[in-house]
Design a protein around this motif. Structure first.
Motif, PDB file in Angstrom:
ATOM      1  N   ALA A 152     -26.279  -1.486 -11.450  1.00 53.70           N
ATOM      2  CA  ALA A 152     -27.137  -0.510 -10.769  1.00 53.70           C
ATOM      3  C   ALA A 152     -28.509  -1.072 -10.406  1.00 53.70           C
ATOM      4  CB  ALA A 152     -27.303   0.728 -11.644  1.00 53.70           C
ATOM      5  N   VAL A 153     -28.914  -2.192 -11.003  1.00 53.42           N
ATOM      6  CA  VAL A 153     -30.255  -2.735 -10.775  1.00 53.42           C
ATOM      7  C   VAL A 153     -30.514  -3.039  -9.294  1.00 53.42           C
ATOM      8  CG1 VAL A 153     -31.823  -4.665 -11.284  1.00 53.42           C
ATOM      9  CG2 VAL A 153     -30.604  -3.512 -13.149  1.00 53.42           C
ATOM     10  N   PRO A 154     -29.618  -3.714  -8.556  1.00 56.25           N
ATOM     11  CA  PRO A 154     -29.894  -3.947  -7.127  1.00 56.25           C
ATOM     12  C   PRO A 154     -30.098  -2.651  -6.340  1.00 56.25           C
ATOM     13  CG  PRO A 154     -28.118  -5.379  -7.861  1.00 56.25           C
ATOM     14  CD  PRO A 154     -28.384  -4.403  -8.980  1.00 56.25           C
ATOM     15  N   GLY A 155     -29.336  -1.614  -6.674  1.00 56.41           N
ATOM     16  CA  GLY A 155     -29.527  -0.316  -6.010  1.00 56.41           C
ATOM     17  C   GLY A 155     -30.875   0.287  -6.344  1.00 56.41           C
ATOM     18  N   ALA A 156     -31.319   0.103  -7.570  1.00 57.40           N
ATOM     19  CA  ALA A 156     -32.634   0.612  -7.964  1.00 57.40           C
ATOM     20  C   ALA A 156     -33.742  -0.143  -7.231  1.00 57.40           C
ATOM     21  CB  ALA A 156     -32.817   0.491  -9.478  1.00 57.40           C
ATOM     22  N   VAL A 157     -33.576  -1.451  -7.071  1.00 57.74           N
ATOM     23  CA  VAL A 157     -34.559  -2.242  -6.316  1.00 57.74           C
ATOM     24  C   VAL A 157     -34.640  -1.699  -4.884  1.00 57.74           C
ATOM     25  CG1 VAL A 157     -35.044  -4.531  -5.345  1.00 57.74           C
ATOM     26  CG2 VAL A 157     -34.366  -4.303  -7.750  1.00 57.74           C
ATOM     27  N   ARG A 158     -33.482  -1.444  -4.260  1.00 57.63           N
ATOM     28  CA  ARG A 158     -33.468  -0.866  -2.901  1.00 57.63           C
ATOM     29  C   ARG A 158     -34.137   0.497  -2.883  1.00 57.63           C
ATOM     30  NH1 ARG A 158     -28.518  -2.973  -2.888  1.00 57.63           N
ATOM     31  NH2 ARG A 158     -27.495  -0.996  -3.344  1.00 57.63           N
ATOM     32  N   MET A 159     -33.835   1.330  -3.884  1.00 64.60           N
ATOM     33  CA  MET A 159     -34.406   2.672  -3.954  1.00 64.60           C
ATOM     34  C   MET A 159     -35.933   2.597  -4.035  1.00 64.60           C
ATOM     35  SD  MET A 159     -33.410   5.691  -6.666  1.00 64.60           S
ATOM     36  CE  MET A 159     -31.733   5.909  -6.091  1.00 64.60           C
TER      37      MET A 159
END
Length: 178
Positions: A152-159
Motif C-alpha cells: 500500500a505504500v506506493p499508493g499512499a505516496v501517490r495519495m
C-alpha cells in the motif's frame, strides 16, 4: 518567518509511527519514500516517528496544511488506504484539558491541543489537516511492514502527492514577512 516567495500554501507532511511495531511503521516508511519525490519547495516532509512533542513544535511553525501519515485501524482489510479530513478533530471536546506531557503527546493529543498551543504562542493553526492512513495487518513487536501494508505504500505516496498538488494550488492565507 519568511514565506516561500510564490504565495503557495505551506504544507507539512508528517510520518508517524513506531518502526518497532510492524505496520505501525507505515507512516515513517511512506515519508521515507516521499523524501525521494520531486516535491515543491513549500512542502516539507518530516519523519516524526513517535515524537509527538516534535510534531507539536513543527505544527507551530506556521503551516497552512498538515498531512499526517499513519497506520489507522478502521475495520477495513489490511492495506486499505484512507484519506480522512481531520481538520475538525483539533476541536475535540475537552481538548483544553489535555495535559502537556512530553511522554503522552500522541498525534491525537497534539491535534486536541492545537488551538491552545497556537493561542499561547501566537501561531496560526493549519487551515486543513488531513490523515493518510493505512489499515494495519500486524502491530506486534518486530521491524518491517506486512506484505499488505508494504504493497500500500506506493499508493499512499501517490495519495499524498495528489493532495499536495491540490492544496498547493490554493494561496497561503498566513501572512509572512520577507
Amino acid at each position: 518567518m519568511s514565506g516561500n516567495g510564490d504565495g503557495a500554501a505551506r504544507i507539512l507532511v508528517a510520518g508517524i509511527g513506531n518502526i518497532f511495531l510492524g505496520d505501525d511503521g507505515f507512516g515513517v516508511e511512506t515519508v521515507r519514500r516521499l523524501a525521494g519525490e520531486d516535491l515543491p519547495p513549500h512542502v516539507e516532509v518530516a519523519d516524526i516517528g513517535v515524537r509527538g512533542v516534535h510534531l507539536a513544535y513543527q505544527v507551530l511553525d506556521g503551516w497552512d496544511v498538515l498531512v499526517l501519515v499513519d497506520a489507522v485501524g478502521r475495520g477495513a482489510a489490511p492495506g486499505t488506504l484512507h484519506l480522512i479530513d481531520a481538520t475538525a478533530d483539533r476541536a475535540l471536546p475537552g481538548g483544553a484539558g489535555v495535559p502537556l506531557d512530553g511522554h503522552r503527546m500522541t498525534p491525537d493529543a497534539v491535534l486536541a491541543l492545537l488551538d491552545t498551543l497556537c493561542a499561547g504562542t501566537g501561531a496560526t493553526p493549519p487551515r486543513r489537516i488531513a490523515l493518510v492512513g493505512c489499515e494495519p495487518a500486524c502491530l506486534d513487536e518486530g521491524i518491517g511492514l506486512s506484505p499488505q501494508v508494504a504493497a500500500a505504500v506506493p499508493g499512499a505516496v501517490r495519495m499524498v502527492t495528489e493532495l499536495v498538488d491540490r492544496e498547493s494550488a490554493l494561496p497561503s492565507p498566513i501572512r509572512r514577512t520577507p
